[in-house]
Design a protein around this motif. Structure first.
Motif, mmCIF file in Angstrom:
data_model
loop_
_atom_site.group_PDB
_atom_site.id
_atom_site.type_symbol
_atom_site.label_atom_id
_atom_site.label_comp_id
_atom_site.label_asym_id
_atom_site.label_seq_id
_atom_site.Cartn_x
_atom_site.Cartn_y
_atom_site.Cartn_z
ATOM 1 N N MET A 39 -138.144 38.272 1.669
ATOM 2 C CA MET A 39 -136.759 38.000 2.054
ATOM 3 C C MET A 39 -136.334 36.599 1.600
ATOM 4 S SD MET A 39 -135.126 38.381 5.845
ATOM 5 C CE MET A 39 -134.214 36.896 6.138
ATOM 6 N N ASP A 40 -135.085 36.520 1.208
ATOM 7 C CA ASP A 40 -134.547 35.202 0.826
ATOM 8 C C ASP A 40 -134.687 34.225 1.980
ATOM 9 O OD1 ASP A 40 -133.799 35.961 -1.613
ATOM 10 O OD2 ASP A 40 -131.665 36.236 -1.161
ATOM 11 N N LYS A 41 -134.908 32.968 1.626
ATOM 12 C CA LYS A 41 -134.921 31.934 2.664
ATOM 13 C C LYS A 41 -133.499 31.752 3.186
ATOM 14 C CE LYS A 41 -138.663 28.698 2.103
ATOM 15 N NZ LYS A 41 -139.008 27.399 1.512
ATOM 16 N N LYS A 42 -133.397 31.475 4.498
ATOM 17 C CA LYS A 42 -132.068 31.304 5.085
ATOM 18 C C LYS A 42 -131.784 29.813 5.315
ATOM 19 C CE LYS A 42 -132.279 34.187 8.679
ATOM 20 N NZ LYS A 42 -131.657 34.953 9.782
ATOM 21 N N PHE A 43 -130.535 29.421 4.996
ATOM 22 C CA PHE A 43 -130.149 28.022 5.168
ATOM 23 C C PHE A 43 -128.884 27.911 6.022
ATOM 24 C CE2 PHE A 43 -132.427 28.268 1.114
ATOM 25 C CZ PHE A 43 -133.499 27.445 1.427
ATOM 26 N N VAL A 44 -128.724 26.721 6.626
ATOM 27 C CA VAL A 44 -127.575 26.482 7.512
ATOM 28 C C VAL A 44 -126.921 25.148 7.117
ATOM 29 C CG1 VAL A 44 -128.601 27.762 9.429
ATOM 30 C CG2 VAL A 44 -129.046 25.308 9.242
ATOM 31 N N ASP A 45 -125.745 24.871 7.678
ATOM 32 C CA ASP A 45 -125.119 23.550 7.531
ATOM 33 C C ASP A 45 -124.660 23.124 8.917
ATOM 34 O OD1 ASP A 45 -123.713 21.263 6.882
ATOM 35 O OD2 ASP A 45 -122.933 22.082 5.000
ATOM 36 N N LEU A 46 -125.297 22.076 9.459
ATOM 37 C CA LEU A 46 -125.053 21.681 10.854
ATOM 38 C C LEU A 46 -124.256 20.379 10.958
ATOM 39 C CD1 LEU A 46 -128.589 22.587 12.334
ATOM 40 C CD2 LEU A 46 -126.533 24.032 12.181
ATOM 41 N N GLY A 56 -129.792 18.869 10.311
ATOM 42 C CA GLY A 56 -129.234 18.355 9.067
ATOM 43 C C GLY A 56 -128.009 19.103 8.621
ATOM 44 N N GLY A 57 -127.323 18.505 7.674
ATOM 45 C CA GLY A 57 -126.120 19.128 7.138
ATOM 46 C C GLY A 57 -125.566 18.314 5.992
ATOM 47 N N SER A 58 -124.476 18.845 5.425
ATOM 48 C CA SER A 58 -123.910 18.228 4.225
ATOM 49 C C SER A 58 -123.006 17.035 4.548
ATOM 50 C CB SER A 58 -123.094 19.265 3.470
ATOM 51 O OG SER A 58 -122.031 19.735 4.288
ATOM 52 N N ASP A 59 -122.353 17.044 5.746
ATOM 53 C CA ASP A 59 -121.282 16.095 6.060
ATOM 54 C C ASP A 59 -120.093 16.335 5.129
ATOM 55 O OD1 ASP A 59 -120.095 14.170 7.617
ATOM 56 O OD2 ASP A 59 -121.420 12.536 7.018
ATOM 57 N N GLY A 71 -132.648 15.392 18.737
ATOM 58 C CA GLY A 71 -132.970 15.649 17.336
ATOM 59 C C GLY A 71 -132.475 14.553 16.414
ATOM 60 N N ILE A 72 -132.786 14.693 15.137
ATOM 61 C CA ILE A 72 -132.408 13.698 14.130
ATOM 62 C C ILE A 72 -132.160 14.429 12.807
ATOM 63 C CG2 ILE A 72 -134.865 13.259 13.631
ATOM 64 C CD1 ILE A 72 -134.140 10.338 13.042
ATOM 65 N N GLU A 73 -131.196 13.942 12.026
ATOM 66 C CA GLU A 73 -130.899 14.609 10.754
ATOM 67 C C GLU A 73 -131.949 14.263 9.698
ATOM 68 O OE1 GLU A 73 -126.113 15.497 11.096
ATOM 69 O OE2 GLU A 73 -126.743 13.800 9.866
ATOM 70 N N CYS A 74 -132.827 15.232 9.461
ATOM 71 C CA CYS A 74 -133.880 15.077 8.449
ATOM 72 C C CYS A 74 -133.427 15.611 7.098
ATOM 73 C CB CYS A 74 -135.139 15.820 8.877
ATOM 74 S SG CYS A 74 -135.867 15.174 10.386
ATOM 75 N N TYR A 75 -132.322 16.307 7.081
ATOM 76 C CA TYR A 75 -131.761 16.858 5.836
ATOM 77 C C TYR A 75 -130.319 16.379 5.752
ATOM 78 C CZ TYR A 75 -135.771 19.842 6.602
ATOM 79 O OH TYR A 75 -137.040 20.287 6.847
ATOM 80 N N TYR A 76 -129.960 15.733 4.628
ATOM 81 C CA TYR A 76 -128.611 15.165 4.502
ATOM 82 C C TYR A 76 -128.300 15.014 3.017
ATOM 83 C CZ TYR A 76 -124.600 12.180 5.600
ATOM 84 O OH TYR A 76 -123.332 11.666 5.725
ATOM 85 N N SER A 77 -127.032 15.204 2.674
ATOM 86 C CA SER A 77 -126.628 15.238 1.258
ATOM 87 C C SER A 77 -127.169 14.091 0.416
ATOM 88 C CB SER A 77 -125.099 15.212 1.158
ATOM 89 O OG SER A 77 -124.563 16.392 1.694
ATOM 90 N N THR A 78 -127.149 12.868 0.969
ATOM 91 C CA THR A 78 -127.457 11.703 0.122
ATOM 92 C C THR A 78 -128.928 11.303 0.141
ATOM 93 O OG1 THR A 78 -127.041 10.123 1.905
ATOM 94 C CG2 THR A 78 -125.137 10.760 0.547
ATOM 95 N N TYR A 79 -129.778 11.997 0.924
ATOM 96 C CA TYR A 79 -131.183 11.571 1.000
ATOM 97 C C TYR A 79 -131.907 11.772 -0.323
ATOM 98 C CZ TYR A 79 -131.181 11.631 6.189
ATOM 99 O OH TYR A 79 -130.941 11.407 7.507
ATOM 100 N N THR A 80 -132.765 10.810 -0.665
ATOM 101 C CA THR A 80 -133.746 11.020 -1.731
ATOM 102 C C THR A 80 -134.910 11.784 -1.094
ATOM 103 O OG1 THR A 80 -134.942 9.014 -1.162
ATOM 104 C CG2 THR A 80 -133.139 8.791 -2.766
ATOM 105 N N PRO A 81 -135.786 12.417 -1.917
ATOM 106 C CA PRO A 81 -136.952 13.094 -1.324
ATOM 107 C C PRO A 81 -137.774 12.153 -0.438
ATOM 108 C CG PRO A 81 -136.699 13.719 -3.621
ATOM 109 C CD PRO A 81 -135.679 12.648 -3.371
ATOM 110 N N ASN A 82 -137.903 10.882 -0.837
ATOM 111 C CA ASN A 82 -138.668 9.938 -0.024
ATOM 112 C C ASN A 82 -137.994 9.637 1.304
ATOM 113 O OD1 ASN A 82 -140.885 9.689 -1.628
ATOM 114 N ND2 ASN A 82 -140.055 7.938 -2.794
ATOM 115 N N GLN A 83 -136.684 9.531 1.288
ATOM 116 C CA GLN A 83 -135.969 9.297 2.560
ATOM 117 C C GLN A 83 -136.153 10.491 3.490
ATOM 118 O OE1 GLN A 83 -132.032 8.395 0.950
ATOM 119 N NE2 GLN A 83 -132.194 6.305 1.713
ATOM 120 N N ARG A 84 -136.087 11.698 2.915
ATOM 121 C CA ARG A 84 -136.270 12.895 3.749
ATOM 122 C C ARG A 84 -137.643 12.886 4.403
ATOM 123 N NH1 ARG A 84 -135.627 17.307 0.271
ATOM 124 N NH2 ARG A 84 -137.876 17.402 0.049
ATOM 125 N N LYS A 85 -138.650 12.545 3.612
ATOM 126 C CA LYS A 85 -140.012 12.506 4.164
ATOM 127 C C LYS A 85 -140.120 11.445 5.258
ATOM 128 C CE LYS A 85 -142.235 14.023 -0.033
ATOM 129 N NZ LYS A 85 -142.497 13.397 -1.322
#
Ligand code: AMP
Ligand code: FE
Ligand code: FE
Ligand code: ZN
Length: 288
Positions: free
Chosen positions: A1-8, A249-252, A220-234
């Protein structure tokens, strides 16, 4: 099944975005998102239309909000907290937000006066016409100054007149983090620290901030965000793990007010796993 994604994390024209709440839902459907939250600044105004559009278009919709407080340590940045999953009809919210809006109205008319004083005549009525709701932010001042031909674009408005420390800028007086988190819990929602990399705090300072906010009940905390680099996400994921915070996380997304950010995918690579929302949902408190 396709992975499911959201925008919070998204905004409509009820605060400083440019699309309607229903248009957000339609976009979410086009992007195949498994759920979407509307998190307008300081207002629930868009949520009735948004939740109804969710039913109409068969897209799971989540009631949300974004509110600001000031962090007293370091350089006192404005910190944003997102609330998700509360009952948007809970009466406790309405009065609280009315106070925040009264404070904005007061600040808006003082900033209009400052603009007049420095030779840029404009009125509160003209400002109101640039918005689709009651929440009028500096983004609308930017639009107004552009429409009046005083600046060529919004960036110039912020650089010359309304950015922090500029001649027509006034800081907002803001509630405390503790107060905002309690308010979100009272409505039955979870409280999330928004975009921690945007505050000019290093990860040591963010560690201190998380420790303090967790003591107020931050969920909680936004671990996924439009402007993050992979290192920032980690790094933010590590912070979440250390403090027992749930990842969100979300796009904003702000429509044309942030033209480089798209719903769901941010700057092209954003993927917020559906599992984030499942875990947050499992932690929603009872309405007090
Ligand atoms: P306020 O909450 O009234 O202080 O205004 C915040 C709004 O102004 C948000 O929509 C921000 O995205 C926008 N904003 C803040 N700084 C800038 C900037 N330098 N350039 C463009 N928009 C900005
Ligand atoms: Fe915004
Ligand atoms: Fe924000
Ligand atoms: Zn936002």
């Amino acid at each position: 099944m396709d992975k499911k994604f959201v925008d919070l994390h998204t905004h409509s024209y009820r605060s400083d975005g440019t699309v309607s709440p229903e248009a957000l839902v339609v976009l979410a459907k086009q992007r195949n998102l498994a759920a979407i939250a509307l998190t307008d600044h300081d207002t629930l105004e868009g949520l009735a239309e948004f939740m109804a559009a969710g039913k109409k278009h068969n897209v799971p919709t989540i009631a949300g909000i974004e509110m600001a407080c000031r962090y007293d340590k370091f350089h006192q940045p404005e910190i944003h907290i997102v609330g998700l999953g509360f009952d948007e009809t809970a009466p406790s919210f309405t009065e609280y937000l009315a106070n925040l809006q009264a404070e904005r109205l007061r600040r808006n008319s003082e900033m209009i006066q400052k603009l007049c004083d420095i030779g840029l005549p404009c009125t509160v009525d003209e400002l109101v016409k640039t918005s689709g709701g009651h929440v009028i932010t500096r983004a609308h001042f930017g639009t107004l100054l552009m429409q009046k031909g005083y600046v060529k674009d919004r960036s110039e408005a912020f650089e010359k007149y309304i950015g922090d420390g500029c001649p027509a800028f006034l800081p907002r007086s803001l509630p405390t983090a503790q107060n905002i988190i309690e308010q979100i819990h009272r409505g039955g929602g979870v409280a999330i620290l928004a975009h921690p990399t945007l505050y000019r705090l290093d990860f040591g300072q963010l560690d201190d901030l998380c420790k303090e906010y967790v003591s107020y009940g931050l969920d909680g905390i936004e671990c996924y965000y439009s402007t993050y680099t992979p290192n920032q996400r980690k790094a933010v994921l590590r912070l979440a793990k250390k403090h027992g915070l749930l990842p969100s996380g979300g796009s904003d997304f702000h429509g044309d007010n942030k033209p480089n950010i798209q719903l769901g995918i941010g700057m092209g690579h954003l993927e917020v796993p559906y599992a984030c929302w499942s875990a947050l949902q499992a932690n929603l408190p009872d309405i007090q």
